[in-house]
Design an enzyme around this catalytic site. Sequence first.
Site, PDB file in Angstrom:
ATOM      1  CB  SER A  16      -0.925   0.006   1.223  1.00  0.00           C
ATOM      2  OG  SER A  16      -1.880  -1.017   1.150  1.00  0.00           O
ATOM      3  NE  ARG A  39       2.313   5.856   8.575  1.00  0.00           N
ATOM      4  CZ  ARG A  39       2.350   4.623   9.041  1.00  0.00           C
ATOM      5  NH1 ARG A  39       1.234   3.923   9.117  1.00  0.00           N
ATOM      6  NH2 ARG A  39       3.484   4.066   9.402  1.00  0.00           N
ATOM      7  CG  HIS A  42      -2.713   3.992   4.084  1.00  0.00           C
ATOM      8  ND1 HIS A  42      -3.162   3.583   5.317  1.00  0.00           N
ATOM      9  CD2 HIS A  42      -2.632   2.866   3.315  1.00  0.00           C
ATOM     10  CE1 HIS A  42      -3.321   2.274   5.310  1.00  0.00           C
ATOM     11  NE2 HIS A  42      -3.015   1.812   4.113  1.00  0.00           N
TER      12      HIS A  42
END
Length: 209
Positions: A16, A39, A42
């Site tokens: 990912s 982050r 994501h």
Amino acid sequence: MSYTYETDGAAIYRDSFATIRAEADLARFTPEEERVTVRMIHAAGLVGLEAYVHFSPGMVLAAEAALRAGAPILCDARMVSEGITRKRLPADNPVICTLNAPETLDFAAKMQTTRSAAALELWRPHLGGAVVAIGNAPTALFHLLNMLEDPACPRPAAIIGCPVGFIGAAESKDALWADQPAPCVVVKGRLGGSAVTVAAVNAIASAAE
């Protein structure tokens, strides 16, 4: 029908973030900002979010230092406060959300504003040196900015200003970016939200350990 899919959690995690780093345009960020931005991407599942993410100089380092020093994290919504991973916090930092405090409804009625905005009045004893995480309510961010216009109001160490929505979200973040009463990060426009805000907090906290 049986489905074939990746079942290795470590591989999912690794691939990912490799995908994000391969596809996102991260060149303008410092190493600290890049780590937080990845982050946030994501959490949103959205490569392209990075175009809307803007950090004031030194924001990430200021937030890390505050957390290491034991600063509280002030959250506008339970979705934010509940998403923060406590074991990542470097100093067992208090995580405070006053949205459902009994006094908040009375404040909202007297101030003729939303509960999200009124709840910030209960932040005053905790605000000095705190890390603020606003991921839901534009009215909360606007009210924070109004509070900070008063020189007597304590100043937070850093503000994560990522409220989401169609009414007031873009405008509240533009106002934060223009005023910058403390080091801040914003997701400009209508994008943002609790998951993105939590991702930023957790990324900063992890580096501060």
